[in-house]
Design a protein around this motif. Sequence first.
Motif, PDB file in Angstrom:
ATOM      1  N   PHE A  11      34.148  18.152  67.299  1.00 44.94           N
ATOM      2  CA  PHE A  11      33.414  17.269  68.211  1.00 44.94           C
ATOM      3  C   PHE A  11      32.972  15.977  67.538  1.00 44.94           C
ATOM      4  CE2 PHE A  11      32.973  21.564  69.940  1.00 44.94           C
ATOM      5  CZ  PHE A  11      33.415  21.351  71.240  1.00 44.94           C
ATOM      6  N   THR A  65      32.794  22.972  64.098  1.00 41.98           N
ATOM      7  CA  THR A  65      32.082  22.252  65.153  1.00 41.98           C
ATOM      8  C   THR A  65      31.978  20.765  64.826  1.00 41.98           C
ATOM      9  OG1 THR A  65      30.800  24.255  65.631  1.00 41.98           O
ATOM     10  CG2 THR A  65      29.958  22.176  66.515  1.00 41.98           C
ATOM     11  N   ARG A 121      25.692  25.273  65.894  1.00 41.60           N
ATOM     12  CA  ARG A 121      24.636  26.258  66.108  1.00 41.60           C
ATOM     13  C   ARG A 121      23.954  26.531  64.771  1.00 41.60           C
ATOM     14  NH1 ARG A 121      24.293  31.524  69.852  1.00 41.60           N
ATOM     15  NH2 ARG A 121      22.843  32.764  68.621  1.00 41.60           N
ATOM     16  N   GLN A 156      34.448  19.038  75.716  1.00 40.41           N
ATOM     17  CA  GLN A 156      34.366  17.614  75.406  1.00 40.41           C
ATOM     18  C   GLN A 156      34.177  16.794  76.675  1.00 40.41           C
ATOM     19  OE1 GLN A 156      34.342  16.028  72.199  1.00 40.41           O
ATOM     20  NE2 GLN A 156      33.533  14.513  73.640  1.00 40.41           N
ATOM     21  N   THR A 161      22.882  20.105  77.810  1.00 41.45           N
ATOM     22  CA  THR A 161      22.941  21.022  76.676  1.00 41.45           C
ATOM     23  C   THR A 161      24.266  21.777  76.669  1.00 41.45           C
ATOM     24  OG1 THR A 161      20.546  21.366  76.839  1.00 41.45           O
ATOM     25  CG2 THR A 161      21.782  22.949  75.515  1.00 41.45           C
ATOM     26  N   VAL A 162      24.892  21.836  75.508  1.00 37.58           N
ATOM     27  CA  VAL A 162      26.043  22.717  75.296  1.00 37.58           C
ATOM     28  C   VAL A 162      25.622  23.775  74.288  1.00 37.58           C
ATOM     29  CG1 VAL A 162      28.397  22.928  74.437  1.00 37.58           C
ATOM     30  CG2 VAL A 162      27.758  20.945  75.813  1.00 37.58           C
ATOM     31  N   GLU A 163      25.621  25.029  74.724  1.00 37.40           N
ATOM     32  CA  GLU A 163      25.195  26.138  73.869  1.00 37.40           C
ATOM     33  C   GLU A 163      26.420  26.841  73.304  1.00 37.40           C
ATOM     34  OE1 GLU A 163      21.373  26.803  76.842  1.00 37.40           O
ATOM     35  OE2 GLU A 163      23.025  28.239  76.821  1.00 37.40           O
ATOM     36  N   CYS A 166      29.419  14.820  67.743  1.00 37.42           N
ATOM     37  CA  CYS A 166      28.772  14.675  69.062  1.00 37.42           C
ATOM     38  C   CYS A 166      28.067  15.947  69.520  1.00 37.42           C
ATOM     39  CB  CYS A 166      29.814  14.280  70.111  1.00 37.42           C
ATOM     40  SG  CYS A 166      30.523  12.652  69.839  1.00 37.42           S
ATOM     41  N   LEU A 167      28.352  17.057  68.875  1.00 33.49           N
ATOM     42  CA  LEU A 167      27.713  18.330  69.210  1.00 33.49           C
ATOM     43  C   LEU A 167      27.198  18.963  67.928  1.00 33.49           C
ATOM     44  CD1 LEU A 167      27.020  20.571  71.252  1.00 33.49           C
ATOM     45  CD2 LEU A 167      29.290  21.537  70.810  1.00 33.49           C
ATOM     46  N   ARG A 221      23.358  22.645  81.778  1.00 29.28           N
ATOM     47  CA  ARG A 221      23.874  23.372  80.617  1.00 29.28           C
ATOM     48  C   ARG A 221      25.291  23.881  80.853  1.00 29.28           C
ATOM     49  NH1 ARG A 221      20.836  28.190  81.429  1.00 29.28           N
ATOM     50  NH2 ARG A 221      21.464  28.957  79.378  1.00 29.28           N
ATOM     51  N   LEU A 262      30.587  16.893  77.629  1.00 29.83           N
ATOM     52  CA  LEU A 262      29.814  16.001  76.764  1.00 29.83           C
ATOM     53  C   LEU A 262      29.999  14.543  77.173  1.00 29.83           C
ATOM     54  CD1 LEU A 262      30.534  17.703  73.319  1.00 29.83           C
ATOM     55  CD2 LEU A 262      28.311  17.582  74.459  1.00 29.83           C
TER      56      LEU A 262
END
Length: 339
Positions: free
Chosen positions: A50, A46, A57, A328, A9-11, A53-54, A311, A331
């Motif tokens: 990315f 975002t 939010r 990145q 997870t990337v928050e 890929c992400l 995370r 990810l």
Amino acid sequence: MPHVVPQFTVEIYHDLAPYLAGISSKTFFQDVDQLINAWKIATEWTLDTFHGCLAPRIPTAAPNSYAHLVCLGAPLHYSEDAEPNISPAVDSLEEAIALLEEKRGMDFTRHPLFQWYADASRRVKEAFPDAPQMAGLGFEGPITSAALFRGQDFYYDVMDEPELVQKFLRLMTESVLAFKEQLNTFVGLPAVNEGRGSMPDDLAAMLPPYLWDELVVPCWNQYYQGFSTGKERFLHCEGLVSAHLPYLKKVGITHYQPSVSPQLTLGDMCAHAHDWSFDWLLYAYQVTDMDDEQMEKWVADAVAAGANNIRTQFGAYAVSIGKIDRIQRFLDLAKRYQD
């Protein structure tokens, strides 16, 4: 230890949105039009940065973790460059107890802050249909709520008047649950959650382990029993040490999120793997300083230890110092483990 296929997870911190939009934190929290525009910019950024890929939010009204305490009377302070904060609402333990007894049965939905968030959430959802019906109006767990409401003297109270503190914590837990129930009802959900119980309570870490049986375990059990009918109990509590961990089993925690807890190790987590699952966080202020080899080792260690969710986090800071390539890289490592 059973093999665990981890989630990665990337928050994204909400501070990314005002930073990219060139507005202050205070404006982001107080001006809904500017907030909506900031979320549009952050969403686009975002997706472009990315390449899909992400996920961006999900936009919401700006998150205020202390809304419950503000509704009880804690003074709210806005800052140009940081999240809003609060001041203690009372000058003594006796005053705190009297105020909570007086506030029993209060209608939180009539408080101006609650109404502001209801309107802000409605407008955000109009702009972003996938946004939740109501969000941003937060609350903390019992110990954190009590400590913030009373101020630093709470920790003297713990030593000087433990029985009164127990009463204070019972009342505060009751109030937190009432606030959550009214939030649920306001958006048409059952008053008591039917799924997992969830609690953030960082300041419990300030109480030494020998006091937990007396102060923490009872109010945490009270909280979870009132929060949800489900059997799963999620806990976010930063700053714990290894001596705290056996107490989590006494509360029936099924998943523990230590987040920023520098004194805990993967070995500490593994020692309790039979009691609860856990996730492991690569801190936002560390991921930006790691080279490829350091990050690969960090991720490999977390995978080997059996972390369920691995995370990292980023926001305005990583963008401002030009370190988004580190996100990145995280990810890319995640994809390697999940392919």
